[in-house]
Design an enzyme around this catalytic site. Structure first.
Site, PDB file in Angstrom:
ATOM      1  N   LYS A  85       9.730   4.108 -11.957  1.00  0.00           N
ATOM      2  CA  LYS A  85       8.342   4.506 -11.744  1.00  0.00           C
ATOM      3  C   LYS A  85       8.346   5.986 -11.370  1.00  0.00           C
ATOM      4  CE  LYS A  85       4.382   4.025  -8.720  1.00  0.00           C
ATOM      5  NZ  LYS A  85       3.941   3.602  -7.374  1.00  0.00           N
ATOM      6  N   GLY A  96      -2.122   4.014   0.064  1.00  0.00           N
ATOM      7  CA  GLY A  96      -2.222   3.490   1.419  1.00  0.00           C
ATOM      8  C   GLY A  96      -3.611   3.466   2.011  1.00  0.00           C
ATOM      9  N   ALA A 112      -1.966   1.870  -6.382  1.00  0.00           N
ATOM     10  CA  ALA A 112      -2.426   2.607  -5.191  1.00  0.00           C
ATOM     11  C   ALA A 112      -3.917   2.411  -4.928  1.00  0.00           C
ATOM     12  CB  ALA A 112      -2.122   4.095  -5.291  1.00  0.00           C
ATOM     13  N   GLY A 113      -4.220   2.061  -3.682  1.00  0.00           N
ATOM     14  CA  GLY A 113      -5.598   2.018  -3.218  1.00  0.00           C
ATOM     15  C   GLY A 113      -6.259   0.663  -3.188  1.00  0.00           C
ATOM     16  N   ASN A 148       0.686  -2.930  -1.863  1.00  0.00           N
ATOM     17  CA  ASN A 148       1.636  -3.047  -0.765  1.00  0.00           C
ATOM     18  C   ASN A 148       0.887  -3.065   0.563  1.00  0.00           C
ATOM     19  OD1 ASN A 148       3.289  -1.688   1.509  1.00  0.00           O
ATOM     20  ND2 ASN A 148       4.878  -2.321   0.075  1.00  0.00           N
ATOM     21  N   THR A 149       0.198  -1.963   0.852  1.00  0.00           N
ATOM     22  CA  THR A 149      -0.455  -1.808   2.154  1.00  0.00           C
ATOM     23  C   THR A 149      -1.459  -2.921   2.438  1.00  0.00           C
ATOM     24  OG1 THR A 149      -0.199   0.589   1.948  1.00  0.00           O
ATOM     25  CG2 THR A 149      -1.754  -0.204   3.608  1.00  0.00           C
TER      26      THR A 149
END
Length: 257
Positions: A97, A158, A184-185, A206-207
């Site tokens: 990635k 995040g 992301a996001g 993830n977050t």
């Protein structure tokens, strides 16, 4: 015979459309991602893969799960290429990635250097999945450079802010003939579901899971949301009226006074 609905990246098939992103790692998160969310691919920042005998995150990634090393920390294409080569030498495989980030506040990708890195890595046989700010012209350049998938951000890394770039991601889905993976996001299962309804191929998070009150339960919720969104997309969403309304039942047979 019913055709299998699989995600294909660089000739490799995956039945799961959830990818665990890198960042906030612990044993509980990895276990939940694999067992409860059904992840078959886990992103790994190379700096977390220690080689000095100490505990490292790779010890907790189950066998059979595909590693997706990222080039986190790279500020230009050449640095990203060096990290990719090192990950391959450490046995992490050919998936990579691309993350080229010079902006330390918002962590926005450098699209120009990302295109260069993608071309360099593709020439060396890597299966390249670039993280990018959603822009159609950049996405087309990434396709020409040899990308195996395109990974536009939904919101800053995040942030859990959701589909802030929704309209631009939709353009990529409509115009690019490669898997579009929202990266992301994404902060809630409902946002993951909405992204899948748009036609994206997969969602990385993830977050949203790592900071949840109940990690396994949230991982399971993401799995269900992604599956529901994919099913809705394949079914074909109902039409939307811009003006007025339409009766769902015939306007006949009313009782007379």
């Amino acid at each position: 015979m019913e055709q299998k609905d699989v995600l294909v990246i660089g000739g490799h098939e995956f039945t799961s459309r959830f990818i665990l992103g890198s960042g906030k790692y612990n044993v509980e998160l990895i276990k939940a991602a694999v067992e409860d969310a059904g992840a078959q691919m886990i992103t790994l920042a190379l700096r977390r893969a220690n080689t000095d005998g100490k505990e490292n995150i790779m010890d907790y990634i189950p066998e059979g799960v595909t590693l997706l090393p990222n080039t986190s920390g790279a500020r230009n294409a050449q640095e990203a290429l060096r990290i990719a080569r090192l990950s391959r030498e450490l046995g992490c495989g050919d998936f990579v990635k691309v993350e080229v980030i010079r902006d330390s506040r918002y962590l926005l990708p450098d699209n120009y250097e990302t295109i260069k890195a993608t071309e360099l890595m593709a020439k060396e046989g890597f299966i390249v999945m670039p993280y990018m700010y959603p822009d159609l012209n950049v996405a087309r350049d990434l396709v020409n450079a040899g990308a195996a998938a395109i990974m536009p951000l939904a919101a800053p890394i995040g942030s859990n802010k959701g589909l802030a770039t929704k309209e631009f991601i939709q353009i990529l889905v409509d115009e690019i003939d490669l898997p579009i993976i929202v990266d992301a996001g994404i902060g809630r299962p409902s946002q993951a579901c909405e992204a899948m309804e748009m036609g994206v191929s997969a969602v990385m998070a993830n977050t949203a899971i790592a900071t949840a009150g109940d990690i396994p339960a949230m991982a399971a919720a993401f799995k269900k949301a992604i599956e529901a969104g994919r099913a809705a997309y394949l079914a074909g969403l109902g039409r939307v009226l811009e003006k007025g309304g339409a009766a769902s039942s015939p306007l006949t047979g009313f009782l007379e006074d």
